[in-house]
Design a protein around this motif. Structure first.
Motif, PDB file in Angstrom:
ATOM      1  N   VAL A 148       0.892  -0.985   0.002  1.00  0.00           N
ATOM      2  CA  VAL A 148      -0.080  -0.062  -0.087  1.00  0.00           C
ATOM      3  C   VAL A 148       0.837   1.326  -0.039  1.00  0.00           C
ATOM      4  O   VAL A 148       0.511   2.367  -0.759  1.00  0.00           O
ATOM      5  N   PRO A 149       1.911   1.514   0.856  1.00  0.00           N
ATOM      6  CA  PRO A 149       2.775   2.588   0.653  1.00  0.00           C
ATOM      7  C   PRO A 149       3.286   2.726  -0.518  1.00  0.00           C
ATOM      8  O   PRO A 149       3.442   3.975  -0.967  1.00  0.00           O
ATOM      9  N   GLY A 150       3.804   1.696  -1.198  1.00  0.00           N
ATOM     10  CA  GLY A 150       4.367   1.764  -2.581  1.00  0.00           C
ATOM     11  C   GLY A 150       3.290   2.446  -3.527  1.00  0.00           C
ATOM     12  O   GLY A 150       3.566   3.339  -4.596  1.00  0.00           O
ATOM     13  N   ILE A 151       2.170   2.099  -3.460  1.00  0.00           N
ATOM     14  CA  ILE A 151       1.013   2.383  -4.408  1.00  0.00           C
ATOM     15  C   ILE A 151       0.805   3.956  -4.202  1.00  0.00           C
ATOM     16  O   ILE A 151       0.541   4.663  -5.081  1.00  0.00           O
ATOM     17  N   ILE A 152       0.619   4.292  -2.754  1.00  0.00           N
ATOM     18  CA  ILE A 152       0.581   5.745  -2.446  1.00  0.00           C
ATOM     19  C   ILE A 152       1.310   6.688  -3.009  1.00  0.00           C
ATOM     20  O   ILE A 152       1.037   7.632  -3.487  1.00  0.00           O
ATOM     21  N   LEU A 153       2.720   6.359  -2.847  1.00  0.00           N
ATOM     22  CA  LEU A 153       3.589   7.084  -3.384  1.00  0.00           C
ATOM     23  C   LEU A 153       3.789   7.216  -4.808  1.00  0.00           C
ATOM     24  O   LEU A 153       4.077   8.271  -5.388  1.00  0.00           O
ATOM     25  N   TRP A 154       3.526   5.911  -5.413  1.00  0.00           N
ATOM     26  CA  TRP A 154       3.321   5.799  -6.954  1.00  0.00           C
ATOM     27  C   TRP A 154       2.223   6.948  -7.409  1.00  0.00           C
ATOM     28  O   TRP A 154       2.598   7.677  -8.422  1.00  0.00           O
ATOM     29  N   LEU A 155       1.111   6.923  -6.712  1.00  0.00           N
ATOM     30  CA  LEU A 155       0.041   7.601  -7.130  1.00  0.00           C
ATOM     31  C   LEU A 155       0.451   9.373  -7.042  1.00  0.00           C
ATOM     32  O   LEU A 155       0.018  10.030  -7.678  1.00  0.00           O
ATOM     33  N   GLY A 156       1.013   9.596  -5.881  1.00  0.00           N
ATOM     34  CA  GLY A 156       1.328  10.923  -5.690  1.00  0.00           C
ATOM     35  C   GLY A 156       2.382  11.615  -6.540  1.00  0.00           C
ATOM     36  O   GLY A 156       2.434  12.638  -6.905  1.00  0.00           O
ATOM     37  N   TRP A 157       3.187  10.665  -7.312  1.00  0.00           N
ATOM     38  CA  TRP A 157       4.275  11.112  -8.299  1.00  0.00           C
ATOM     39  C   TRP A 157       3.671  10.634  -9.768  1.00  0.00           C
ATOM     40  O   TRP A 157       4.607  11.027 -10.628  1.00  0.00           O
ATOM     41  N   SER A 158       2.502  10.434  -9.811  1.00  0.00           N
ATOM     42  CA  SER A 158       2.034   9.914 -11.203  1.00  0.00           C
ATOM     43  C   SER A 158       2.102  10.926 -12.221  1.00  0.00           C
ATOM     44  O   SER A 158       2.229  10.681 -13.315  1.00  0.00           O
ATOM     45  N   VAL A 159       1.887  12.100 -11.761  1.00  0.00           N
ATOM     46  CA  VAL A 159       2.023  13.109 -12.904  1.00  0.00           C
ATOM     47  C   VAL A 159       3.356  14.003 -12.828  1.00  0.00           C
ATOM     48  O   VAL A 159       2.989  15.424 -13.327  1.00  0.00           O
ATOM     49  N   SER A 160       4.432  13.491 -12.419  1.00  0.00           N
ATOM     50  CA  SER A 160       5.577  14.243 -12.230  1.00  0.00           C
ATOM     51  C   SER A 160       6.098  14.634 -13.708  1.00  0.00           C
ATOM     52  O   SER A 160       6.655  15.726 -13.828  1.00  0.00           O
ATOM     53  N   ILE A 161       6.251  13.766 -14.725  1.00  0.00           N
ATOM     54  CA  ILE A 161       6.521  14.157 -15.837  1.00  0.00           C
ATOM     55  C   ILE A 161       5.715  15.180 -16.677  1.00  0.00           C
ATOM     56  O   ILE A 161       6.313  15.894 -17.216  1.00  0.00           O
ATOM     57  N   PRO A 162       4.458  15.071 -16.495  1.00  0.00           N
ATOM     58  CA  PRO A 162       3.883  16.191 -16.944  1.00  0.00           C
ATOM     59  C   PRO A 162       3.910  17.696 -16.193  1.00  0.00           C
ATOM     60  O   PRO A 162       4.127  18.494 -17.276  1.00  0.00           O
ATOM     61  N   VAL A 163       4.110  17.682 -15.156  1.00  0.00           N
ATOM     62  CA  VAL A 163       4.731  18.826 -14.535  1.00  0.00           C
ATOM     63  C   VAL A 163       5.930  19.302 -14.928  1.00  0.00           C
ATOM     64  O   VAL A 163       6.305  20.433 -15.344  1.00  0.00           O
ATOM     65  N   LEU A 164       6.785  18.389 -14.994  1.00  0.00           N
ATOM     66  CA  LEU A 164       8.457  18.523 -15.794  1.00  0.00           C
ATOM     67  C   LEU A 164       8.240  19.189 -16.972  1.00  0.00           C
ATOM     68  O   LEU A 164       8.915  20.144 -17.178  1.00  0.00           O
ATOM     69  N   VAL A 165       7.444  18.687 -17.975  1.00  0.00           N
ATOM     70  CA  VAL A 165       7.134  18.803 -19.299  1.00  0.00           C
ATOM     71  C   VAL A 165       6.635  20.252 -19.411  1.00  0.00           C
ATOM     72  O   VAL A 165       7.172  21.394 -20.238  1.00  0.00           O
ATOM     73  N   GLN A 166       5.603  20.675 -18.701  1.00  0.00           N
ATOM     74  CA  GLN A 166       4.744  21.856 -18.591  1.00  0.00           C
ATOM     75  C   GLN A 166       5.367  22.983 -17.692  1.00  0.00           C
ATOM     76  O   GLN A 166       5.217  24.050 -18.172  1.00  0.00           O
ATOM     77  N   GLU A 167       5.864  22.581 -16.805  1.00  0.00           N
ATOM     78  CA  GLU A 167       5.920  23.953 -15.808  1.00  0.00           C
ATOM     79  C   GLU A 167       7.782  24.055 -15.468  1.00  0.00           C
ATOM     80  O   GLU A 167       8.071  24.686 -14.807  1.00  0.00           O
ATOM     81  N   ARG A 168       8.264  22.919 -16.080  1.00  0.00           N
ATOM     82  CA  ARG A 168       9.957  22.918 -16.025  1.00  0.00           C
ATOM     83  C   ARG A 168      10.446  23.230 -14.509  1.00  0.00           C
ATOM     84  O   ARG A 168      11.327  24.028 -14.146  1.00  0.00           O
ATOM     85  N   ARG A 169       9.930  22.472 -13.628  1.00  0.00           N
ATOM     86  CA  ARG A 169      10.188  22.669 -12.198  1.00  0.00           C
ATOM     87  C   ARG A 169      11.553  21.604 -11.670  1.00  0.00           C
ATOM     88  O   ARG A 169      12.141  21.768 -10.414  1.00  0.00           O
ATOM     89  N   GLY A 170      12.226  20.993 -12.713  1.00  0.00           N
ATOM     90  CA  GLY A 170      13.190  20.394 -12.215  1.00  0.00           C
ATOM     91  C   GLY A 170      12.775  18.814 -11.572  1.00  0.00           C
ATOM     92  O   GLY A 170      11.394  18.522 -11.439  1.00  0.00           O
ATOM     93  N   VAL A 171      13.743  17.939 -11.339  1.00  0.00           N
ATOM     94  CA  VAL A 171      13.347  16.609 -10.967  1.00  0.00           C
ATOM     95  C   VAL A 171      12.481  16.664  -9.556  1.00  0.00           C
ATOM     96  O   VAL A 171      11.362  16.482  -9.363  1.00  0.00           O
ATOM     97  N   PHE A 172      13.109  17.231  -8.499  1.00  0.00           N
ATOM     98  CA  PHE A 172      12.355  17.160  -7.050  1.00  0.00           C
ATOM     99  C   PHE A 172      11.552  18.061  -7.143  1.00  0.00           C
ATOM    100  O   PHE A 172      10.513  17.884  -6.339  1.00  0.00           O
TER     101      PHE A 172
END
Length: 263
Positions: A148-172
């Motif tokens: 369950v913790p692994g799934i929760i973390l993955w869901l929280g990070w699931s739109v990281s790449i769209p954020v990176l591409v659109q907002e250019r905020r870097g990795v972290f």
């Protein structure tokens, strides 16, 4: 498609994300097919052809002699498999980034271009790889303790790449921003990705039955490549649409505002 076709502030709707996802793919079927074949279908097809040839050779070997197999061949095959996995990982990230770009352009009423989508994906490649590695390590380690913790973390990070591409905020910054957007909507995201996973399993089972009835070989390789390309496209586009939906339902951000970064 207009901005009004997406969300109203406050509620993430799975059905709306589905409709928008398949709408984007339908309107840009040529672009989606081209990207999917380049970054997913073709590599999968070539690997499966190689694997079929390797398995055919093993089938003709006396089982009593398998223990005497040339260790150099075993090492070579293992290295090739690892190299393919690495290349496929990179290509899948490029595909997702390219489809994020194409999705935002489409939702902004523009016609996405193949070259433009690939160019944006290449520009974001290194930080995208960083996100991919951190997400895989973070969710993998968390899942070793409890699933369950692994799934929760993955869901929280699931739109990281769209954020990176659109907002250019870097990795972290992108990973942190993704968690903030997903907060309060993780169950909806979970439902979305479970449905997509079930859909993938159904398609794979149906096509697997076809392969079983009509033989493997090149037919099996083609079908494997098709399944890989289709599901990669759907998952990547759905992730991009989910990002847009999350921004709209939480912030009321319009698609026009999302596209301004590329103006």
């Amino acid at each position: 498609m207009t901005t009004a076709a997406l969300g109203q502030p406050g509620r993430f709707e799975i059905g709306r994300v589905f409709n928008t996802t398949f709408g984007v793919i339908t309107r840009n079927i040529g672009l989606c097919v081209g990207l999917a074949l380049l970054f997913s279908g073709l590599p999968t097809f070539l690997f499966q052809l190689w694997n079929e040839a390797r398995m055919s050779k093993l089938a003709g070997v006396d089982p009593s002699n398998l223990a005497l197999a040339d260790p150099n061949v075993v090492i070579r095959d293992s290295l090739f498999t690892f190299a393919f996995g690495l290349v496929y990982f990179l290509l899948s990230l490029l595909l997702q980034s390219a489809l994020v770009r194409a999705t935002i352009e489409d939702l902004n009423g523009k016609k996405p271009g193949f070259g433009d989508s690939v160019q944006i994906a290449l520009q974001c490649l290194l930080p995208t790889v960083g996100i991919g590695i951190l997400v895989a390590l973070g969710t993998g380690i968390a899942s070793l303790a409890l699933l369950v913790p692994g799934i929760i973390l993955w869901l929280g990070w699931s739109v990281s790449i769209p954020v990176l591409v659109q907002e250019r905020r870097g990795v972290f910054g992108s990973m942190s921003r993704s968690r903030a957007l997903a907060k309060g909507n993780r169950w909806s995201l979970f439902g979305l990705f479970v449905i997509l996973f079930i859909l993938a399993m159904v398609i794979q089972a149906l096509l697997g039955t076809f392969v079983y009835l009509f033989g493997a070989g090149i037919v099996g390789s083609v079908i494997g490549a098709v399944v890989s390309a289709v599901m990669s496209t759907v998952m990547s586009t759905a992730t991009a649409v989910s990002y847009v939906e999350l921004r709209q339902v939480k912030e009321g951000t319009s698609v026009d505002e999302l596209a301004e970064i590329f103006s």
